[in-house]
Design a protein around this motif. Sequence first.
Motif, PDB file in Angstrom:
ATOM      1  N   THR A 123      -5.886   7.991  -8.684  1.00 39.21           N
ATOM      2  CA  THR A 123      -4.970   8.187  -7.562  1.00 39.21           C
ATOM      3  C   THR A 123      -5.767   8.330  -6.272  1.00 39.21           C
ATOM      4  N   LEU A 135      -0.848   8.008  -4.036  1.00 39.35           N
ATOM      5  CA  LEU A 135      -0.599   6.686  -4.602  1.00 39.35           C
ATOM      6  C   LEU A 135      -1.515   6.420  -5.786  1.00 39.35           C
ATOM      7  N   ASP A 221       4.972   6.619  -6.469  1.00 37.44           N
ATOM      8  CA  ASP A 221       3.669   6.138  -6.031  1.00 37.44           C
ATOM      9  C   ASP A 221       3.473   4.647  -6.285  1.00 37.44           C
TER      10      ASP A 221
END
Length: 229
Positions: A123, A135, A221
């Motif tokens: 991430t 994200l 995300d």
Amino acid sequence: MTTVKAGVEYKIEYDDASFLLDEKKFNLLSYINETGSITEAAKRSKISYRTALNYISKIESTLNISIVNTSKGGVGGGGSTTLSNEGLQILKECKKINAIIELHHDINENEAEVIKINKEKRTMNIQIKDIILTLKINEEYNVGDKILALISHEDIILMTDDDHNDDTNLFKGKITEMTLEDNLIRVKIDIGIDIYSKISFLVANKLDLSLGKEVYVGFKDLSVATIKL
């Protein structure tokens, strides 16, 4: 011929050098690839032949590469110009970015900066003004990279409370605009940045949406596409 949005600039990187390729320069390279002629490419790009040569020279000198190959004609004259391997790679990368933008024509488009990377969880955190998003990493980024974050209007979920289940990103904001588009309602929400969502009349009525109402904006995300600038 692929065209690009007016005002779009592509950051081209080669070794330690970089160059901003705008709409006119992108179109020039596209037309050279299509026609095999700088003269014809300049004409279609609506620039002079001298300007076309200056564009090519500036890109090549900045990146220290050759982006075109020119061959002289034989007995009958003529000659041709083709893009070099480097020139073709530049064109390919620009078309890739443009395809993503065209695919998501109803998008929230924001420039952001990568501020944190968690390699174990795959991430990253990106910052848009004072807003920080989490994200999934879909390519190799480094802290400090400038990126373009794209979120489709349809992927933005509106809620009246913060019970967001598995939504990674959740922000409180205020509705500043509501307009009708293609039998859907386009809602503009201020969360520190302007975010747009498209919802049905049924959802709008269920949430009792109105101008000035505070709502929660959520999105997963994986719904955010990113492009390195």
